[in-house]
Design an enzyme around this catalytic site. Structure first.
Site, PDB file in Angstrom:
ATOM      1  N   LEU A  20       0.816  -1.066   0.037  1.00 12.29           N
ATOM      2  CA  LEU A  20       0.061   0.016   0.058  1.00 12.29           C
ATOM      3  C   LEU A  20       0.845   1.192  -0.044  1.00 12.29           C
ATOM      4  O   LEU A  20       0.289   2.531  -0.011  1.00 12.29           O
ATOM      5  CB  LEU A  20      -0.922   0.005   1.356  1.00 12.29           C
ATOM      6  CG  LEU A  20      -2.228  -1.034   0.970  1.00 12.29           C
ATOM      7  CD1 LEU A  20      -2.710  -1.308   2.548  1.00 12.29           C
ATOM      8  CD2 LEU A  20      -3.138  -0.576   0.270  1.00 12.29           C
ATOM      9  N   THR A  65      11.165  -3.253   2.911  1.00 15.76           N
ATOM     10  CA  THR A  65      10.243  -4.047   3.616  1.00 15.76           C
ATOM     11  C   THR A  65      10.932  -5.474   3.554  1.00 15.76           C
ATOM     12  O   THR A  65      12.172  -5.652   3.146  1.00 15.76           O
ATOM     13  CB  THR A  65       8.631  -4.265   3.100  1.00 15.76           C
ATOM     14  OG1 THR A  65       8.080  -4.962   3.952  1.00 15.76           O
ATOM     15  CG2 THR A  65       8.863  -4.890   1.521  1.00 15.76           C
ATOM     16  N   LYS A  69      15.349  -5.696   5.554  1.00 15.71           N
ATOM     17  CA  LYS A  69      15.486  -4.652   6.477  1.00 15.71           C
ATOM     18  C   LYS A  69      17.112  -4.544   7.300  1.00 15.71           C
ATOM     19  O   LYS A  69      17.736  -3.805   7.174  1.00 15.71           O
ATOM     20  CB  LYS A  69      14.374  -4.422   7.514  1.00 15.71           C
ATOM     21  CG  LYS A  69      13.151  -4.178   6.843  1.00 15.71           C
ATOM     22  CD  LYS A  69      11.906  -4.000   8.178  1.00 15.71           C
ATOM     23  CE  LYS A  69      10.663  -3.438   7.502  1.00 15.71           C
ATOM     24  NZ  LYS A  69       9.640  -3.362   8.664  1.00 15.71           N
ATOM     25  N   ASN A  90      14.174   0.298   7.545  1.00 16.81           N
ATOM     26  CA  ASN A  90      13.021   0.293   6.661  1.00 16.81           C
ATOM     27  C   ASN A  90      13.053   1.336   5.799  1.00 16.81           C
ATOM     28  O   ASN A  90      12.052   1.577   5.092  1.00 16.81           O
ATOM     29  CB  ASN A  90      11.748   0.338   7.304  1.00 16.81           C
ATOM     30  CG  ASN A  90      11.170   1.558   8.009  1.00 16.81           C
ATOM     31  OD1 ASN A  90      12.333   2.604   8.477  1.00 16.81           O
ATOM     32  ND2 ASN A  90       9.861   1.978   8.063  1.00 16.81           N
ATOM     33  N   GLY A 132       4.573 -10.850  21.484  1.00 21.78           N
ATOM     34  CA  GLY A 132       5.499 -11.243  20.452  1.00 21.78           C
ATOM     35  C   GLY A 132       6.942 -10.541  20.823  1.00 21.78           C
ATOM     36  O   GLY A 132       6.919  -9.833  21.511  1.00 21.78           O
ATOM     37  N   SER A 133       7.913 -11.165  20.180  1.00 17.74           N
ATOM     38  CA  SER A 133       9.324 -10.806  20.401  1.00 17.74           C
ATOM     39  C   SER A 133      10.174 -10.732  19.152  1.00 17.74           C
ATOM     40  O   SER A 133      11.336 -10.773  19.038  1.00 17.74           O
ATOM     41  CB  SER A 133       9.985 -11.486  21.403  1.00 17.74           C
ATOM     42  OG  SER A 133      10.108 -12.967  20.979  1.00 17.74           O
ATOM     43  N   SER A 136       9.239  -6.408  14.701  1.00 16.74           N
ATOM     44  CA  SER A 136       8.160  -5.403  14.943  1.00 16.74           C
ATOM     45  C   SER A 136       8.197  -4.844  16.373  1.00 16.74           C
ATOM     46  O   SER A 136       7.936  -3.902  16.773  1.00 16.74           O
ATOM     47  CB  SER A 136       6.736  -5.790  14.544  1.00 16.74           C
ATOM     48  OG  SER A 136       6.736  -5.861  13.229  1.00 16.74           O
ATOM     49  N   TYR A 235      -2.813  -5.179   9.653  1.00 17.64           N
ATOM     50  CA  TYR A 235      -3.825  -4.391   9.188  1.00 17.64           C
ATOM     51  C   TYR A 235      -4.682  -5.034   7.841  1.00 17.64           C
ATOM     52  O   TYR A 235      -5.441  -4.535   7.505  1.00 17.64           O
ATOM     53  CB  TYR A 235      -3.231  -3.161   8.785  1.00 17.64           C
ATOM     54  CG  TYR A 235      -2.127  -3.530   7.617  1.00 17.64           C
ATOM     55  CD1 TYR A 235      -2.257  -3.635   6.345  1.00 17.64           C
ATOM     56  CD2 TYR A 235      -0.772  -3.244   8.008  1.00 17.64           C
ATOM     57  CE1 TYR A 235      -1.274  -3.749   5.524  1.00 17.64           C
ATOM     58  CE2 TYR A 235       0.214  -3.163   7.382  1.00 17.64           C
ATOM     59  CZ  TYR A 235       0.125  -3.520   5.994  1.00 17.64           C
ATOM     60  OH  TYR A 235       1.070  -3.706   5.009  1.00 17.64           O
ATOM     61  N   GLY A 256      -4.636  -1.244  13.334  1.00 15.58           N
ATOM     62  CA  GLY A 256      -3.364  -1.657  12.881  1.00 15.58           C
ATOM     63  C   GLY A 256      -2.945  -1.043  11.717  1.00 15.58           C
ATOM     64  O   GLY A 256      -1.635  -0.564  11.714  1.00 15.58           O
TER      65      GLY A 256
END
Length: 296
Positions: A20, A65, A69, A90, A132-133, A136, A235, A256
């Site tokens: 997007l 992306t 990265k 990024n 989470g780890s 992100s 998202y 998101g």
């Protein structure tokens, strides 16, 4: 209309069929009157190809992306503090040498503060739960840390941030890279369930719930109350099962796609040296929302 003066930007990654980012940047170029175009540079072999073709083409900057990265970070002459801590970038600015920047965490913090700045207020004795780890989570935790530590000593920070993840190795990496701060802790599912009223913000950073990705959510449907705010950075779809469950319990929701939006806004500002106006951001947000709605 494009001319020989039109500056070229783009996104580098693989696969990029559903990106997007062109909607964000080309809309902002149009609204700001900036003579730029944002293209898609899709290739699975960027590590072998290198940046020379882009530099020869005169590309001024690229978004980067997955899965490039970490590689992008390694290509730079100059790196920002976030990139250095995360060993991941990024954004590559190609005007004067190669500069690596990471705007992911910035996008997350702006998203949270737009909803309620108290959620990252270091003087409030509440907890943030990060699920989470992965990469992100690392970027978001770095930016939360900067927010908590700005104008506040480590000893004065009342807010705690807890990680709940299955991979103890990546949690250790995050702790090490952030310098083992006092505000960061690990927790367990049992502890989280027992102390759910201690949290005001829950940030979900795993791919569970993403279109085409299965798996059980880390939290069950009984966890949420109207005192919670959930930020699920997935998202696509617009609402994951986790978001639907939280909404049923009247929890506040941070969409998101806000993270995608605000990290892109920050990139645009780095690309052009133009501060994005609120009315432009509103238009881009509307376009993103409509594009995602079509992808149901």
């Amino acid at each position: 209309m494009y001319s020989k003066h039109t500056e070229i930007f783009g996104i580098l990654g693989y696969p990029l069929g559903h990106t997007l980012s062109p909607w964000i940047h080309n809309t902002l170029f149009k609204l700001s009157g900036y003579d730029g175009v944002y293209l898609v540079f899709e290739n699975e072999n960027w590590k072998q190809i290198g940046l020379k073709p882009l530099l020869d083409l005169g590309v001024k900057a690229v978004s980067v992306t997955i899965p490039f990265k970490e590689w992008a970070y390694s290509q730079a002459n100059t790196v920002c503090e976030t990139s250095k801590t995360m060993a991941s970038s990024n954004t590559l600015l190609l005007r004067n040498g190669i500069e690596a920047v990471n705007t992911d965490g910035t996008g997350a913090i702006i998203s949270i503060k737009q909803q309620n700045a108290d959620l990252v207020n270091p003087t409030i004795e509440k907890k943030i739960l990060v699920l989470g780890s992965g990469g992100s989570a690392k970027g978001i935790l770095f930016s939360i840390g900067k927010e908590l530590e700005t104008n506040t000593s480590q000893q004065s920070i009342k807010r705690k941030v807890q990680m709940l993840a299955r991979n103890s190795g990546t949690m250790s990496e995050i702790e090490q890279s952030l310098g083992k701060p006092k505000w960061l802790e690990r927790t367990t599912k049992e502890e989280v369930a027992k102390n759910k009223d201690d949290y005001d913000l829950i940030i979900h950073t795993t791919p569970v719930g993403m279109k085409g990705v299965g798996g059980e959510p880390i939290l069950d449907s009984h966890f949420f109350t109207k005192k919670h705010t959930l930020f699920d950075i997935v998202y696509n779809p617009l609402e994951t099962d986790l978001v639907k469950e939280a909404k049923k319990k009247k929890a506040e929701i941070i969409p998101g796609y806000y993270m995608l939006l605000y990290q892109g806004i920050r990139q645009f500002e780095l690309f052009t040296n133009i501060t994005a106006k609120k009315k432009w951001i509103k238009q881009v947000e509307s376009i993103l929302f409509n594009q995602l709605k079509k992808r149901k």
